[in-house]
Design a protein around this motif. Structure first.
Motif, mmCIF file in Angstrom:
data_model
loop_
_atom_site.group_PDB
_atom_site.id
_atom_site.type_symbol
_atom_site.label_atom_id
_atom_site.label_comp_id
_atom_site.label_asym_id
_atom_site.label_seq_id
_atom_site.Cartn_x
_atom_site.Cartn_y
_atom_site.Cartn_z
ATOM 1 N N PHE A 1 26.153 -18.000 56.567
ATOM 2 C CA PHE A 1 26.152 -19.413 56.930
ATOM 3 C C PHE A 1 26.088 -20.751 55.755
ATOM 4 O O PHE A 1 26.834 -21.091 55.418
ATOM 5 N N LEU A 2 24.750 -20.494 55.404
ATOM 6 C CA LEU A 2 23.898 -21.505 54.690
ATOM 7 C C LEU A 2 24.613 -21.136 53.500
ATOM 8 O O LEU A 2 23.851 -22.628 52.894
ATOM 9 N N PRO B 1 15.963 -5.725 66.261
ATOM 10 C CA PRO B 1 17.261 -6.307 65.476
ATOM 11 C C PRO B 1 17.514 -7.045 65.378
ATOM 12 O O PRO B 1 18.200 -7.324 64.449
ATOM 13 N N TRP B 2 17.361 -8.456 66.768
ATOM 14 C CA TRP B 2 18.509 -9.138 67.072
ATOM 15 C C TRP B 2 17.631 -10.304 65.616
ATOM 16 O O TRP B 2 18.550 -11.116 65.457
ATOM 17 N N LEU B 3 16.491 -10.717 66.355
ATOM 18 C CA LEU B 3 15.849 -11.252 64.977
ATOM 19 C C LEU B 3 16.544 -10.974 63.466
ATOM 20 O O LEU B 3 16.865 -12.567 63.040
ATOM 21 N N MET B 4 16.894 -10.208 62.912
ATOM 22 C CA MET B 4 17.049 -9.677 61.609
ATOM 23 C C MET B 4 18.528 -10.477 61.697
ATOM 24 O O MET B 4 19.009 -11.183 60.646
ATOM 25 N N ILE B 5 19.138 -9.840 62.586
ATOM 26 C CA ILE B 5 20.503 -10.218 62.070
ATOM 27 C C ILE B 5 21.033 -11.889 62.364
ATOM 28 O O ILE B 5 22.110 -12.314 61.807
ATOM 29 N N LEU B 6 19.977 -12.025 63.649
ATOM 30 C CA LEU B 6 20.412 -13.660 63.593
ATOM 31 C C LEU B 6 19.863 -14.363 61.987
ATOM 32 O O LEU B 6 20.131 -15.623 61.353
ATOM 33 N N ILE B 7 18.179 -14.020 61.044
ATOM 34 C CA ILE B 7 18.131 -14.749 60.107
ATOM 35 C C ILE B 7 19.144 -14.100 58.972
ATOM 36 O O ILE B 7 19.353 -15.202 58.001
ATOM 37 N N PHE B 8 20.319 -12.961 59.473
ATOM 38 C CA PHE B 8 20.983 -13.047 58.429
ATOM 39 C C PHE B 8 22.385 -13.547 58.481
ATOM 40 O O PHE B 8 23.049 -14.558 57.637
ATOM 41 N N SER B 9 22.392 -14.296 59.307
ATOM 42 C CA SER B 9 24.211 -14.949 60.105
ATOM 43 C C SER B 9 23.813 -15.804 59.251
ATOM 44 O O SER B 9 24.232 -16.698 58.912
ATOM 45 N N TRP B 10 22.418 -17.059 59.719
ATOM 46 C CA TRP B 10 22.307 -18.069 59.684
ATOM 47 C C TRP B 10 21.876 -18.046 57.572
ATOM 48 O O TRP B 10 22.831 -19.260 57.211
ATOM 49 N N PRO C 1 29.900 -24.166 50.341
ATOM 50 C CA PRO C 1 30.230 -23.804 49.128
ATOM 51 C C PRO C 1 31.656 -23.933 48.910
ATOM 52 O O PRO C 1 32.696 -24.530 48.131
ATOM 53 N N LYS C 2 32.593 -23.132 50.562
ATOM 54 C CA LYS C 2 33.661 -22.767 50.285
ATOM 55 C C LYS C 2 34.178 -23.829 51.079
ATOM 56 O O LYS C 2 35.418 -24.307 50.567
ATOM 57 N N VAL C 3 34.030 -24.844 51.706
ATOM 58 C CA VAL C 3 34.265 -26.056 52.323
ATOM 59 C C VAL C 3 34.343 -26.968 51.099
ATOM 60 O O VAL C 3 35.149 -27.744 51.777
ATOM 61 N N LEU C 4 33.468 -27.036 51.125
ATOM 62 C CA LEU C 4 33.082 -28.233 50.599
ATOM 63 C C LEU C 4 34.623 -28.418 48.676
ATOM 64 O O LEU C 4 34.094 -28.507 48.344
#
Length: 55
Positions: free
Chosen positions: A20-21, A8-17, A26-29
């Protein structure tokens, strides 16, 4: 130990990155400042020597 199970944690990590990426940069730029600085005049002022009264 369930915390060592990466399923479960690997998919949460990949989805959160992924979020973020792809969504946040684009919102910040695209941010613009409300008061853009205007270019100043290129006029230079003539300086005069300062006469010291005690010298």
């Amino acid at each position: 130990m369930p915390q060592l199970n990466p399923a479960p944690w690997l998919m949460i990590l990949i989805f959160s990155w992924f979020v973020f990426l792809t969504l946040i940069p684009p919102k910040v730029l695209a941010h613009t400042y409300p008061n853009e600085p205007s270019p100043r005049d290129t006029k230079t002022f003539e300086t005069k020597p300062w006469n010291w009264p005690w010298y």
